[in-house]
Write an enzyme that holds these catalytic residues in place. Sequence first.
Site, PDB file in Angstrom:
ATOM      1  N   HIS A   1      -4.025  11.296  32.561  1.00 12.77           N
ATOM      2  CA  HIS A   1      -2.656  11.682  32.894  1.00 12.77           C
ATOM      3  C   HIS A   1      -1.990  12.400  31.641  1.00 12.77           C
ATOM      4  O   HIS A   1      -1.014  11.724  31.218  1.00 12.77           O
ATOM      5  CB  HIS A   1      -1.989  10.447  33.357  1.00 12.77           C
ATOM      6  CG  HIS A   1      -0.919  10.622  34.448  1.00 12.77           C
ATOM      7  ND1 HIS A   1      -0.414   9.735  35.219  1.00 12.77           N
ATOM      8  CD2 HIS A   1       0.008  11.743  34.386  1.00 12.77           C
ATOM      9  CE1 HIS A   1       0.774  10.331  35.777  1.00 12.77           C
ATOM     10  NE2 HIS A   1       0.853  11.725  35.280  1.00 12.77           N
TER      11      HIS A   1
ATOM     12  N   ARG B   1      -0.013  13.296  42.134  1.00 12.16           N
ATOM     13  CA  ARG B   1       0.105  11.819  42.104  1.00 12.16           C
ATOM     14  C   ARG B   1      -1.292  11.430  42.612  1.00 12.16           C
ATOM     15  O   ARG B   1      -1.999  11.974  43.610  1.00 12.16           O
ATOM     16  CB  ARG B   1       1.224  11.001  42.888  1.00 12.16           C
ATOM     17  CG  ARG B   1       2.398  11.102  41.945  1.00 12.16           C
ATOM     18  CD  ARG B   1       2.573  10.485  40.668  1.00 12.16           C
ATOM     19  NE  ARG B   1       3.731  10.307  40.218  1.00 12.16           N
ATOM     20  CZ  ARG B   1       4.259  10.918  39.096  1.00 12.16           C
ATOM     21  NH1 ARG B   1       3.360  11.904  38.886  1.00 12.16           N
ATOM     22  NH2 ARG B   1       5.243  11.031  38.698  1.00 12.16           N
TER      23      ARG B   1
ATOM     24  N   GLU C   1      -4.108   3.850  38.267  1.00  9.79           N
ATOM     25  CA  GLU C   1      -4.002   3.913  36.708  1.00  9.79           C
ATOM     26  C   GLU C   1      -3.515   2.730  36.013  1.00  9.79           C
ATOM     27  O   GLU C   1      -2.785   2.064  36.680  1.00  9.79           O
ATOM     28  CB  GLU C   1      -2.830   5.026  36.714  1.00  9.79           C
ATOM     29  CG  GLU C   1      -3.256   6.460  37.044  1.00  9.79           C
ATOM     30  CD  GLU C   1      -2.376   7.528  36.758  1.00  9.79           C
ATOM     31  OE1 GLU C   1      -1.537   7.314  35.666  1.00  9.79           O
ATOM     32  OE2 GLU C   1      -2.639   8.479  37.284  1.00  9.79           O
TER      33      GLU C   1
END
Length: 309
Positions: free
Chosen positions: A272, A225, A254
């Site tokens: 991602h 993460r 993000e």
Amino acid sequence: MKEPILFKTPLPHFQEALREHYEVADLDLDGLSADHRQRARVVVTTGFYGVSRREIEGLPNLGLISCIGTGYENVDLEAARERGILVSHGAGVNAACVADHTMALMLALLRNIPAFDASAKAGQWRGTLGPRPMPGGKTLGIVGLGQVGACIARRAAAFDMEVLYHTRTLKFGVDWKYVKSVTELAKRSDVLVMAAPGGQATHHMIDKAVLKALGPSGFLINVGRGGNVDTDALIQALRAGTIAGAALDVYEAEPEIPEALRTLDNVILTPHVAAYAPEVQVLSSTLLRQNIEAYLTSGSLVTPIPEMG
């Protein structure tokens, strides 16, 4: 009348997978009709978007929060427990794909493939680019040895790498060596991979001290993460040569990626997409349906989060 399934964030593939048997709608408390708020028993989300206390309190009959993917760090678990709401996640479904992507990032980073590609396409042959290290004989340190971490470890072994790992507690029955602290793991690693889940326990676990321990010939890869790595400290380390380079698939804010990262030559970035594969979407859709059906028919789950297992 079809059972309403509320989505916290648009996930077209998963919405289509449910649309035949359920009424799919967006989780927008202000835009939802009173009927939808009253009838909704299931919310689908991701670890990044989570579900807030306000949203939980706004759905009086909510009984299941089903997360796409392994993470659930932004689900308000305290609010869910207070109401007896179950939480599921996609445990292990994307592990192999994320591990494959991790190895691709590692090879691209160590072998400097993007730069050699650009040089060749510009007609400069190797240009001024020098030789690059190979993974064989190097030490790979993994932070987090869940299903993703274990898949990465097995792949690294095929590259003749020594594998070390750090988790909160020692894992029994594994072939890899346990290291008690992240800083010590970084000191002993040539490549450090962050594969731990998000949340307060791992927030900024990779900080200035860990990066210094990794050293000027060390590489960092983050597929866990974004919040697990202190972005400012990483940017400073990359600029100063404190570490040799980094490869990131996840970011703290993000979908925004800091410009400072985007302009560095010693970092490789992907948006991602480590688990972004059609095979994973099929498996994840199936598991999502199984969890929803199990909850609606028996009040049980196929893959509850560990805290509720």
